[in-house]
Scaffold this motif. Structure first.
Motif: not given
Length: 304
Positions: A126-129, A134-137, A267-273
């Motif tokens: 359902x989603x390309x590799x 980058x994707x979560x950003x 930075x991605x992890x912190x933004x998700x949290x």
């Protein structure tokens, strides 16, 4: 008029609903519930089969007779779908056709859940590799700009557990609402499923065959994911063998928090949290006001 007709033809009362959330061990719970001799679950947990879903809206009477007609007299009958908690409109249908039902709501650290959903979509083509950071950003940026989007809703917003939970609690009362935390199932599956059986007033000592079946785990290896997408999913025998190996290796992997720290940039992890901090606090407040949880359960929630 149609609702009155349908209600008069309703052959089975739905006693409980497994309402989600997605990627929080709902499939494992569903299998264990379905094995219990006193429990029948209609619709087989397919997303589109829920009360208020596409199949129901097309023909409510057919939906009922197709998924909930059984000759055996089960003690209780349930419906399971991760779409219930995601679709506030389903409550209107539940109100019409269920008298004070019980709700089971499985939840998980929302960051872990989002990552699991990401890899599940890759696994199902359902989603390309793509690069996870980058994707979560991009998802986080889309959420900030629009607040919605196809995968933003499915990957990020399904972790906003507090959005609809209050309405479900109000419908049947806190005594009829049970929260199951993913970590509890991983730590002690026997105790977790026994607690669910007890909540549903069926024999809590029943031991389902699926008890020792590992909760579904998505492989985080890009190499193995590609093999699974191209070869494994097309062959039932290979799929069975691969799943067994994947479950085995999953048990010896590092703890989720350590795996996430290696997968995501800081930075991605912190933004998700940060994204989930306010919804998590709302969830804790709602639960504390309505539902009695153990200190251990509260600690799980506060650690998110």
């Amino acid at each position: 008029m149609y609702d009155i007709y349908f209600e008069s033809q309703m052959t089975k009362q739905i006693d409980f609903f497994l309402i989600g959330a997605q990627k929080c061990a709902t499939t494992w719970i569903h299998h264990c519930l379905n094995e219990h001799p006193d429990i029948y679950i209609g619709g087989n947990k397919k997303e589109e089969f829920y009360l208020g879903g596409t199949i129901y809206n097309k023909d409510p009477f057919l939906w009922n007779t197709q998924f909930f007609s059984t000759d055996k007299n089960y003690k209780i009958i349930g419906s399971a779908s991760v779409e219930y908690i995601n679709d506030a409109g389903s409550l209107q249908f539940i109100k019409q056709y269920s008298l004070k039902p019980k709700f089971i709501f499985a939840i998980r650290n929302p960051v872990e859940r989002a990552i699991s959903a990401f890899f599940w979509k890759i696994k199902k083509n359902l989603l390309d590799q793509t690069d996870i950071n980058n994707y979560f950003g991009l998802l986080l940026d889309e959420f900030k700009r629009k607040g919605t989007g196809l995968f933003t809703d499915d990957i990020l917003k399904r972790g906003f557990y507090s959005d609809n939970i209050g309405d479900f609690i109000k419908l049947s009362g806190p005594e009829n609402f049970k929260i199951v935390i993913y970590d509890e199932i991983k730590e002690n599956p026997k105790e977790a499923i026994s607690g669910i059986y007890k909540f549903l007033s069926v024999n809590p000592s029943f031991k389902p065959k699926n008890l020792n079946r590992h909760v579904k785990a998505n492989n985080y290896s890009t190499f193995l994911q590609n093999i699974e997408r191209v070869y494994i999913n097309k062959n039932k025998l290979l799929k069975f063998v691969y799943r067994g190996l994947n479950e085995f290796f999953f048990t010896v992997k590092k703890e989720p928090a350590k795996r996430i720290n290696k997968l995501l940039h800081e930075d991605v992890l912190n933004n998700l949290r940060l994204l989930y901090s306010e919804p998590n606090q709302r969830l804790i407040n709602i639960i504390r006001e309505n539902i009695l949880l153990t200190e251990k359960q509260i600690k799980y929630l506060e650690s998110w």
